[in-house]
Design a protein around this motif. Sequence first.
Motif, mmCIF file in Angstrom:
data_model
loop_
_atom_site.group_PDB
_atom_site.id
_atom_site.type_symbol
_atom_site.label_atom_id
_atom_site.label_comp_id
_atom_site.label_asym_id
_atom_site.label_seq_id
_atom_site.Cartn_x
_atom_site.Cartn_y
_atom_site.Cartn_z
ATOM 1 N N TYR A 24 11.280 -43.982 17.276
ATOM 2 C CA TYR A 24 11.262 -42.527 17.403
ATOM 3 C C TYR A 24 11.557 -41.748 16.121
ATOM 4 C CZ TYR A 24 11.298 -43.710 22.312
ATOM 5 O OH TYR A 24 10.981 -44.239 23.535
ATOM 6 N N VAL A 25 12.031 -42.390 15.080
ATOM 7 C CA VAL A 25 12.460 -41.644 13.895
ATOM 8 C C VAL A 25 11.607 -41.940 12.670
ATOM 9 C CG1 VAL A 25 14.398 -41.112 12.365
ATOM 10 C CG2 VAL A 25 14.809 -41.497 14.793
ATOM 11 N N VAL A 26 11.553 -43.192 12.246
ATOM 12 C CA VAL A 26 10.872 -43.516 11.000
ATOM 13 C C VAL A 26 10.247 -44.905 11.074
ATOM 14 C CG1 VAL A 26 12.897 -44.470 9.815
ATOM 15 C CG2 VAL A 26 11.112 -43.393 8.483
ATOM 16 N N GLY A 27 9.128 -45.066 10.403
ATOM 17 C CA GLY A 27 8.454 -46.358 10.354
ATOM 18 C C GLY A 27 7.649 -46.447 9.075
ATOM 19 N N THR A 28 6.857 -47.484 8.972
ATOM 20 C CA THR A 28 5.985 -47.647 7.817
ATOM 21 C C THR A 28 4.568 -47.917 8.305
ATOM 22 O OG1 THR A 28 6.435 -50.019 7.677
ATOM 23 C CG2 THR A 28 7.804 -48.563 6.316
ATOM 24 N N ALA A 29 3.624 -47.681 7.416
ATOM 25 C CA ALA A 29 2.222 -47.979 7.713
ATOM 26 C C ALA A 29 1.554 -48.462 6.436
ATOM 27 C CB ALA A 29 1.510 -46.747 8.252
ATOM 28 N N ARG A 30 0.661 -49.423 6.577
ATOM 29 C CA ARG A 30 -0.112 -49.953 5.444
ATOM 30 C C ARG A 30 -1.502 -49.331 5.488
ATOM 31 N NH1 ARG A 30 0.165 -54.279 2.078
ATOM 32 N NH2 ARG A 30 1.911 -55.172 3.211
ATOM 33 N N VAL A 31 -1.964 -48.878 4.328
ATOM 34 C CA VAL A 31 -3.300 -48.299 4.204
ATOM 35 C C VAL A 31 -4.326 -49.426 4.188
ATOM 36 C CG1 VAL A 31 -4.816 -46.879 2.773
ATOM 37 C CG2 VAL A 31 -2.361 -46.363 2.890
ATOM 38 N N VAL A 32 -5.351 -49.287 5.004
ATOM 39 C CA VAL A 32 -6.443 -50.256 5.051
ATOM 40 C C VAL A 32 -7.730 -49.496 4.759
ATOM 41 C CG1 VAL A 32 -7.714 -51.879 6.489
ATOM 42 C CG2 VAL A 32 -5.231 -51.660 6.754
ATOM 43 N N GLY A 33 -8.427 -49.882 3.709
ATOM 44 C CA GLY A 33 -9.694 -49.247 3.385
ATOM 45 C C GLY A 33 -9.581 -48.126 2.365
ATOM 46 N N THR A 34 -10.713 -47.475 2.145
ATOM 47 C CA THR A 34 -10.817 -46.475 1.078
ATOM 48 C C THR A 34 -10.924 -45.042 1.583
ATOM 49 O OG1 THR A 34 -13.227 -46.726 1.043
ATOM 50 C CG2 THR A 34 -11.960 -48.138 -0.461
ATOM 51 N N SER A 35 -10.769 -44.818 2.873
ATOM 52 C CA SER A 35 -11.011 -43.480 3.424
ATOM 53 C C SER A 35 -10.037 -42.416 2.940
ATOM 54 C CB SER A 35 -11.012 -43.510 4.949
ATOM 55 O OG SER A 35 -9.714 -43.673 5.452
ATOM 56 N N MET A 36 -8.866 -42.800 2.464
ATOM 57 C CA MET A 36 -7.891 -41.803 2.016
ATOM 58 C C MET A 36 -7.776 -41.715 0.490
ATOM 59 S SD MET A 36 -6.807 -39.988 4.463
ATOM 60 C CE MET A 36 -5.441 -39.165 3.662
ATOM 61 N N GLU A 37 -8.681 -42.391 -0.230
ATOM 62 C CA GLU A 37 -8.643 -42.282 -1.691
ATOM 63 C C GLU A 37 -9.060 -40.876 -2.095
ATOM 64 O OE1 GLU A 37 -11.133 -45.394 -3.246
ATOM 65 O OE2 GLU A 37 -9.627 -46.908 -2.848
ATOM 66 N N PRO A 38 -8.520 -40.300 -3.117
ATOM 67 C CA PRO A 38 -7.610 -40.859 -4.103
ATOM 68 C C PRO A 38 -6.126 -40.726 -3.736
ATOM 69 C CG PRO A 38 -8.244 -38.686 -4.812
ATOM 70 C CD PRO A 38 -8.984 -38.955 -3.512
ATOM 71 N N THR A 39 -5.806 -40.077 -2.607
ATOM 72 C CA THR A 39 -4.401 -39.881 -2.229
ATOM 73 C C THR A 39 -3.694 -41.199 -1.956
ATOM 74 O OG1 THR A 39 -5.011 -37.754 -1.257
ATOM 75 C CG2 THR A 39 -2.853 -38.653 -0.668
ATOM 76 N N LEU A 40 -4.330 -42.042 -1.156
ATOM 77 C CA LEU A 40 -3.777 -43.344 -0.793
ATOM 78 C C LEU A 40 -4.832 -44.418 -1.020
ATOM 79 C CD1 LEU A 40 -2.142 -42.319 2.601
ATOM 80 C CD2 LEU A 40 -0.962 -42.665 0.420
ATOM 81 N N ASN A 41 -4.408 -45.539 -1.555
ATOM 82 C CA ASN A 41 -5.315 -46.647 -1.821
ATOM 83 C C ASN A 41 -5.052 -47.790 -0.850
ATOM 84 O OD1 ASN A 41 -6.593 -45.541 -4.254
ATOM 85 N ND2 ASN A 41 -4.521 -45.688 -5.081
ATOM 86 N N SER A 42 -6.059 -48.625 -0.661
ATOM 87 C CA SER A 42 -5.910 -49.767 0.220
ATOM 88 C C SER A 42 -4.722 -50.608 -0.217
ATOM 89 C CB SER A 42 -7.189 -50.608 0.204
ATOM 90 O OG SER A 42 -7.151 -51.540 1.244
ATOM 91 N N ALA A 43 -3.906 -51.030 0.727
ATOM 92 C CA ALA A 43 -2.691 -51.844 0.550
ATOM 93 C C ALA A 43 -1.462 -51.019 0.193
ATOM 94 C CB ALA A 43 -2.880 -52.972 -0.452
ATOM 95 N N ASP A 44 -1.592 -49.696 -0.042
ATOM 96 C CA ASP A 44 -0.397 -48.867 -0.204
ATOM 97 C C ASP A 44 0.409 -48.933 1.094
ATOM 98 O OD1 ASP A 44 -1.280 -48.037 -2.700
ATOM 99 O OD2 ASP A 44 -1.637 -45.948 -2.120
#
Length: 171
Positions: A24-44
């Motif tokens: 309910y408070v905080v977690g993590t997520a791994r970026v998969v793919g290029t859809s959020m580039e340039p903000t986020l890269n795959s494996a971030d």
Amino acid sequence: MKRALSWCAWIVGALVVGYLLRTYVVGTARVVGTSMEPTLNSADIVVVTKFDYLLSGPSRGDVTLCRLPEHSESETYLKRVAAIPGDTYAIRGGVAYLNGEVADEPYATGTEGCEDFEITLAENEYLVLGDNRMESYDSRAADVGVLSRADFIGRARLKVWPLEQFFRPIY
């Protein structure tokens, strides 16, 4: 014996608190793919705050962890909220418009190559897009469409991986 029971109670309590925090408070997520580039890269890896949307919906520009309609409950995606209830969002001739004005989206790339698209959102409808508009599987896809408030898990706040970008805010 009393000491062992005390330790067990502490361990069970810590596990329960850890579970509640992660759920309910905080977690993590791994970026998969290029859809959020340039903000986020795959494996971030990003930190996601899950309490953000308990009392209100996402805001325009938020990078969110969400579930896409008609997909498995376990599949999650990182996408940016491009439009909120009541907004009209359009891409015409490679230019993005929000409520009739040219959209201020400095993070977006590839819009100039996108097909024309237009939508007006009803109550409890959100449009999510990837920052890399040409490579994103998002609300423009027929099998995705708009999201409801219940589809959002939390807001991506900080990068924690790779290490050289540790605790770098996400905009």
